[in-house]
Design an enzyme around this catalytic site. Structure first.
Site, short mmCIF file in Angstrom:
data_model
loop_
_atom_site.label_atom_id
_atom_site.label_comp_id
_atom_site.label_asym_id
_atom_site.label_seq_id
_atom_site.Cartn_x
_atom_site.Cartn_y
_atom_site.Cartn_z
N CYS A 170 28.09 102.07 25.93
CA CYS A 170 29.11 101.04 25.16
C CYS A 170 29.79 101.60 24.27
O CYS A 170 29.75 102.90 24.11
CB CYS A 170 27.99 99.90 24.46
N GLY A 176 32.94 101.80 28.50
CA GLY A 176 32.26 100.67 29.16
C GLY A 176 33.43 99.74 29.85
O GLY A 176 34.18 99.39 29.37
N ASN A 187 25.79 100.16 20.64
CA ASN A 187 25.71 101.28 21.51
C ASN A 187 24.42 102.03 21.43
O ASN A 187 23.92 102.60 20.66
CB ASN A 187 26.91 102.10 21.08
N GLY A 188 23.76 102.31 22.82
CA GLY A 188 22.63 102.78 22.79
C GLY A 188 21.47 102.05 23.69
O GLY A 188 21.86 101.45 24.54
N CYS A 212 23.43 113.13 21.61
CA CYS A 212 23.81 113.49 22.97
C CYS A 212 24.54 114.40 23.50
O CYS A 212 25.77 114.27 23.11
CB CYS A 212 24.12 112.06 23.72
N TYR A 247 31.22 114.77 28.71
CA TYR A 247 31.69 113.93 29.60
C TYR A 247 32.26 112.65 28.93
O TYR A 247 33.25 112.07 28.87
CB TYR A 247 30.80 113.72 30.80
N CYS A 296 20.56 116.56 21.92
CA CYS A 296 19.43 115.99 22.85
C CYS A 296 19.98 116.57 24.21
O CYS A 296 20.98 116.27 24.79
CB CYS A 296 19.28 114.46 22.80
N CYS A 329 17.89 115.20 29.40
CA CYS A 329 18.23 114.86 30.69
C CYS A 329 18.20 116.23 31.68
O CYS A 329 18.10 116.36 32.81
CB CYS A 329 19.53 114.29 31.05
#
Length: 480
Positions: A7, A35, A110-111, A248, A254, A443, A446
């Site tokens: 978002c 989004g 957002n999250g 992140c 990206y 973070c 992933c």
């Protein structure tokens, strides 16, 4: 095509009544990349809330006539959504609006909460009735429950934060003030600025501040609660420093727009640096460097500058495909990649091409892009990825899938190169991620699997999201 983020949030507070809905509209337009499923605006006119929310892009949902129906006001919040939890239905559109004993609140989030199911169970047992399958409603209920015993809305937000786990950047408004808050890890970006007339603006990214003519002031700190009033700004930092910052890293690779600055770091420069690191790690003899639009372009420029291989625009993106685009059928030569991307044959034909992209998830899209270049006459294709291989799902607001659907979990780099049809393949190394931001405050779960927060036990990504959608939805149906 590609990974999606959840978002984008935007809010404005003015000292005088004005067309705040139009300001939010332009802010959301600048955040559209975050989004594309739905969007919404809520305007505050002396405590009376007016809202409009629907499925679709900002340009599809808000026409000139729609915006004209909003009254002038002193505050407004807006939201663009790509849902990683909860269904894509109008009921899940944000901002969420809540009426309670001490007034009204509109919340944009957002999250992704990692303890959403636990909190929902607790709230339902205390009598709460949910109307959506989004975890944003859980946050709204937590805040309003705390509001009954708190002296202010910001005090209620602070108390609620003690129970919230996971990623959340919030912009909310009450009848009298606007509040911005960021989780103690700072997973998702949030910043604020000021308009020439003194109005305050809060947004997911600094590019949205620029879009409305606001001057960037600073980022909201991880764990910080910022309170905006017509007479000034107050910062509450009781949750700051309780956790090590973990923004992140994929925001830089990206998600964010290249012209944004996140936590003082230029997104464009981070991506250029990724390209430079790829050129150093994977040198190759080639005639041309090109990027996959849009997030691969900055890294391609960096690769070209460091390697000395000329940069060229080898792929053109159709920027006019909206949500109402009808997906093609199963015809072999008619797919979304071919419709959204077109190779420039005069640039590609006969060349040894270095192709830069931000990620490979399942490999399907990459294989189709490579075929486009082969069909355009590329003699060799050497693919370089400005992120490490995805090996683990994300629970913080990114739709990175479960391990069984991630190609890198089942194949070596050499095998992936053969599967997608390239002559060579190279990923950015995990050890190089710090070089993108100049710090280790990020973070990368992933890529590495080291989640900063506790993750629900024995839950794969798909099960986690299915339970959040189906179980919550099922309980809702059973109560009505």
């Amino acid at each position: 095509m590609g990974i999606h983020e959840e978002c984008g949030v935007f809010g404005v507070l003015s000292a005088k009544k004005e067309n705040v809905a139009e300001l939010v509209y332009y802010g959301l337009y600048a955040l559209q990349h975050r989004g594309q499923e739905s969007c919404g605006i809520v305007v505050n006119d002396d405590g009376v809330f007016s809202s409009y929310k629907d499925l679709g892009l900002v340009s599809e949902v808000f026409s000139k006539d729609t915006l004209a129906h909003f009254p002038e006001g002193t505050m407004a919040v807006g939201h663009v959504r790509y849902g990683t939890t909860g269904g894509n239905t109008r009921s899940n559109c944000q901002p969420i609006e809540v009426s309670h004993q001490k007034g009204k609140m509109a919340l944009a989030h957002n999250g992704n909460l990692t303890n959403a199911l636990t909190l929902r169970d607790r709230l339902e047992l205390s009598g709460a009735i949910f109307h959506t399958t989004s975890d944003t409603e859980t946050i709204a209920y937590m805040i309003t429950r705390e509001r009954l015993g708190a002296s202010s809305i910001e005090e209620a937000v602070s108390r609620a934060m003690e129970s919230l786990e996971g990623a959340y950047s919030l912009v909310l408004m009450s009848s009298a003030k606007m509040v911005a808050a960021r989780d103690p890890y700072g997973f998702r970006p949030l910043c604020y600025g000021r308009m020439p007339d003194g109005a305050y603006v809060a947004a997911s990214e600094s590019c949205a501040l620029s879009a409305v003519g606001a001057e960037y002031v600073r980022d909201v700190l991880p764990g910080e609660i910022v309170v905006f009033r017509p007479d000034g700004v107050e910062s509450r930092r009781e949750h700051c420093g309780t956790q090590r910052q973990k923004t992140c890293i994929f925001e830089y690779i990206y998600f964010a727009r290249p012209d944004s600055v996140i936590d003082g770091i230029s997104v464009h420069e981070s991506r250029r640096r990724a390209g430079e690191l790829l050129a150093e790690r994977y040198p190759v003899d080639a005639d041309l460097v090109t990027g996959v639009p849009d997030s691969g372009l900055d890294a391609a420029l960096g690769f070209s500058e460091r390697s000395g291989i000329p940069y060229g625009i080898g792929l053109i993106k159709n920027k006019y495909i909206g949500r109402t685009f009808i997906s093609p059928g199963q015809r072999e030569r008619l797919d979304q990649v071919r419709i959204k991307l077109s190779p420039v044959r005069s640039v590609i034909e006969g060349k040894r091409v270095v192709l830069i992209d931000d990620s490979i998830v399942r490999g399907t899209t990459s294989r189709r892009i490579v075929k486009l270049l082969r069909d355009a006459g590329a003699r060799e294709i050497h693919m370089r990825i400005s992120a490490p291989p995805f090996l683990h799902p994300c629970y913080y607001g990114t739709d990175i899938d479960s391990e069984e659907n991630l190609i890198a979990c089942h194949h070596t780099t050499e095998e992936i190169a053969k599967l997608i049809g390239v002559d060579s393949l190279g990923y950015l190394e995990v050890e190089s991620l710090g070089g993108l931001t100049g710090s280790k405050n990020y973070c990368a779960a992933c890529f590495q699997g080291d989640y900063p927060t506790k993750i629900p036990a024995d839950l794969r990504k798909d099960r986690f999201e299915r339970r959040l959608s189906e179980e919550i939805g099922g309980r809702k149906e059973g109560t009505e």
